[in-house]
Design an enzyme around this catalytic site. Structure first.
Site, PDB file in Angstrom:
ATOM      1  N   CYS A  51      -3.552   0.056  -3.129  1.00 15.32           N
ATOM      2  CA  CYS A  51      -4.418   0.548  -2.000  1.00 15.32           C
ATOM      3  C   CYS A  51      -3.526   1.548  -1.237  1.00 15.32           C
ATOM      4  O   CYS A  51      -2.432   1.882  -1.495  1.00 15.32           O
ATOM      5  CB  CYS A  51      -4.223  -0.716  -1.042  1.00 15.32           C
ATOM      6  SG  CYS A  51      -2.825  -1.686  -0.802  1.00 15.32           S
ATOM      7  N   CYS A  70       0.859  -1.165  -0.115  1.00 17.64           N
ATOM      8  CA  CYS A  70       0.048  -0.018   0.150  1.00 17.64           C
ATOM      9  C   CYS A  70       0.833   1.453   0.079  1.00 17.64           C
ATOM     10  O   CYS A  70       2.043   1.365   0.500  1.00 17.64           O
ATOM     11  CB  CYS A  70      -0.768  -0.083   1.213  1.00 17.64           C
ATOM     12  SG  CYS A  70      -2.177  -1.340   1.154  1.00 17.64           S
TER      13      CYS A  70
END
Ligand code: NAD
Length: 256
Positions: A169, A87
């Site tokens: 993400c 992420c």
């Protein structure tokens, strides 16, 4: 009377397209890149089977019409090359090919698509097959504007770009070019595919860095009409948009 029979082998007759043909030594290049990536660049992917990956890649387009390529054709290849990008480390780009990769080379923890296995293997190559032959067409391949948009190379990039965006993400960054009139180009892969495949449940912010030629900084690129359009699209998709002109670190990086 002696009857001579002359036999000759004709080279395979491929259809003629308006674009350049398959890159010479395509198979050897993708195989070599696969091993380089999985053994040296990211040894944590050392378990990937490059022979299988190479075969799945060519199986996706050989003996097929290069103008009717589908996402489905590339599914086996996609499954063999799945990879996790942490992420906050996804870096998208549009019209900044050279700069973004120089930057990603220094900022090793950031991943552009070309820093993932499949993007690394295919970057800068061309390929196509022909329904009438089991071989690659090294003479010509469909041009995406003059022949067809569903050609084997374009469908590949649409498919991998879609997955890259879907998998992202946290904060996603994009490096855009403020020195071209269409900084956010609606026809680009970034605009058509990547923006629409970011998942709002996973991606809370898209942070744009808009670069301008440092010899020629004239305007505020973040207030450019095309950027407003990007902002609007993202607000409709519930993703926060932030924009920085000539992102400082990058700018310093650019100057040295
Ligand atoms: P862009 O307009 O700067 O295009 C980047 C390169 O990809 C150019 O060489 C262009 O010719 C090629 N390209 C783009 N769309 C294509 C298509 N449909 N068929 C064949 N070639 C295509 O920027 P963009 O279109 O926004 O693409 C960059 C973004 O999309 C990046 O975020 C990247 O993740 C992904 N992408 C990468 C490549 C690549 O060649 N490495 C190609 C397409 C998309």
């Amino acid at each position: 009377v002696v009857v001579g029979i002359v036999m000759w082998r004709q080279p395979p007759q491929h259809q003629e397209w308006k674009g350049a043909g398959t890159t010479a030594h395509f198979y050897e290049i993708i195989l070599g890149r696969c091993y380089t990536y999985t053994q040296i660049v990211r040894p944590e992917l050392g378990h990937k089977d490059c022979q299988k990956i190479g075969k799945a890649f060519t199986d996706a387009f050989l003996s097929k019409d290069p103008c009717s390529s589908t996402e489905q054709d590339y599914q086996p290849l996609m499954e063999l090359t799945n990879q996790t990008v942490p992420c906050d480390k996804t870096l998208l780009w549009s019209k900044t090919n050279e700069l973004v990769h120089e930057y990603a080379w220094v900022q090793r923890e950031l991943f552009t698509l070309e820093n993932t296995l499949l993007g690394y293997m295919a970057d800068g190559l061309r390929w196509c097959g022909d329904p009438g032959s089991p071989e690659m067409n090294y003479q010509s391949c469909p041009d995406r504007w003059k022949d067809c948009s569903n050609n084997s190379v374009s469908v590949f990039w649409n498919t991998v770009s879609k997955r890259f965006a879907e998998d992202a993400c946290g904060v996603v960054r994009v490096l855009l070019n403020g020195s071209v009139h269409n900084t956010f180009d609606e026809r680009s892969t970034f605009a058509r595919v990547e923006v629409f495949n970011l998942h709002p449940e996973k991606v809370h912010t898209l942070q744009a860095w808009v670069m301008q030629d440092i010899r020629n900084i004239s305007s505020d690129s973040c207030s450019h009409a095309s950027i407003k359009n990007l902002k609007l699209i993202l607000s409709k998709r519930n993703i926060t948009f932030t924009c920085e002109n000539n992102y400082r670190i990058l700018q310093d990086f650019f100057m040295f």
